[in-house]
Design an enzyme around this catalytic site. Structure first.
Site, short mmCIF file in Angstrom:
data_model
loop_
_atom_site.label_atom_id
_atom_site.label_comp_id
_atom_site.label_asym_id
_atom_site.label_seq_id
_atom_site.Cartn_x
_atom_site.Cartn_y
_atom_site.Cartn_z
N GLY A 129 3.24 3.92 0.99
CA GLY A 129 4.29 4.09 2.02
C GLY A 129 4.87 2.76 2.38
N GLY A 158 0.89 -1.28 -0.03
CA GLY A 158 -0.13 -0.11 0.07
C GLY A 158 0.68 1.19 0.24
N ASP A 218 6.10 -4.32 -11.59
CA ASP A 218 4.80 -5.05 -11.12
C ASP A 218 4.56 -6.78 -11.34
OD1 ASP A 218 4.22 -2.50 -10.64
OD2 ASP A 218 2.42 -2.33 -12.26
N HIS A 251 9.21 -4.54 -4.39
CA HIS A 251 8.67 -3.84 -5.28
C HIS A 251 8.62 -2.24 -5.19
CE1 HIS A 251 4.30 -1.96 -7.21
NE2 HIS A 251 4.96 -2.65 -8.17
N ASP A 252 8.73 -1.80 -3.91
CA ASP A 252 9.00 -0.37 -3.71
C ASP A 252 10.28 -0.05 -4.13
OD1 ASP A 252 6.25 -0.06 -2.70
OD2 ASP A 252 7.29 0.10 -0.48
#
EC number: 3.1.1.4
Length: 158
Positions: free
Chosen positions: A56, A54, A132, A72-73
């Site tokens: 942050g 989600g 992704d 992913h971040d």
């Protein structure tokens, strides 16, 4: 039914700040559902999961599923560091991919050279799609670690 799922996901992800962000999140959601062989509701459960899924992310991932979100971040961050994307476009970039569902789902992101020469920001599109795709595959591989106690996790405890 497919149209309903896409529309419902877009509405549920309305936290996004632009149409492009919603489109990107819907694309990511479709990859998660396809590669994980899960439904729309299960796909939405990743938003707000643990310390990194989600908006942050900080601290230490609570489990392997949350680690997928941290990776992913970091992948999005790397696309910016390498000059493929601007930071403002990572969550708003739409991309193309090929999907095969004969047997189990497989996804192939379009590479930079697959896009028409007139399409802007091809390197960013290719990079974000690959981020992704890898995250969606990570979710699928680590689905057994998914623990409902980490849904809507209090990020201030991370």
């Amino acid at each position: 039914m497919k149209t309903f799922l896409i529309l419902a996901m877009a509405v549920a992800l309305a936290k996004a700040q632009s149409t492009d962000e919603i489109t990107n999140l819907v694309q990511f959601g479709k990859l998660v559902m396809c590669l994980g062989n899960i439904g729309y509701t299960e796909g939405l459960e990743y938003d707000g999961y643990g310390c990194f899924c989600g908006k942050g992310g900080k601290g230490t991932p609570v489990d392997a599923t949350d680690r997928c979100c941290e990776v992913h971040d970091n992948c999005y961050g790397q696309a910016v560091e390498e000059g493929k994307c601007w930071s403002v476009e990572t969550y708003g970039t739409t991309y193309w991919y090929d999907q095969s569902t004969s047997g189990s789902c497989s996804i192939r992101c379009w590479e930079e050279g697959d896009y028409n020469s007139l399409v802007p920001r091809k390197a960013c599109k290719a990079a974000i799609c690959e981020c992704d795709r890898k995250a969606a595959q990570c979710f699928a591989d680590n689905r057994p670690t998914f623990n409902r106690k980490y849904l809507n996790y209090a990020k201030d405890t991370c």
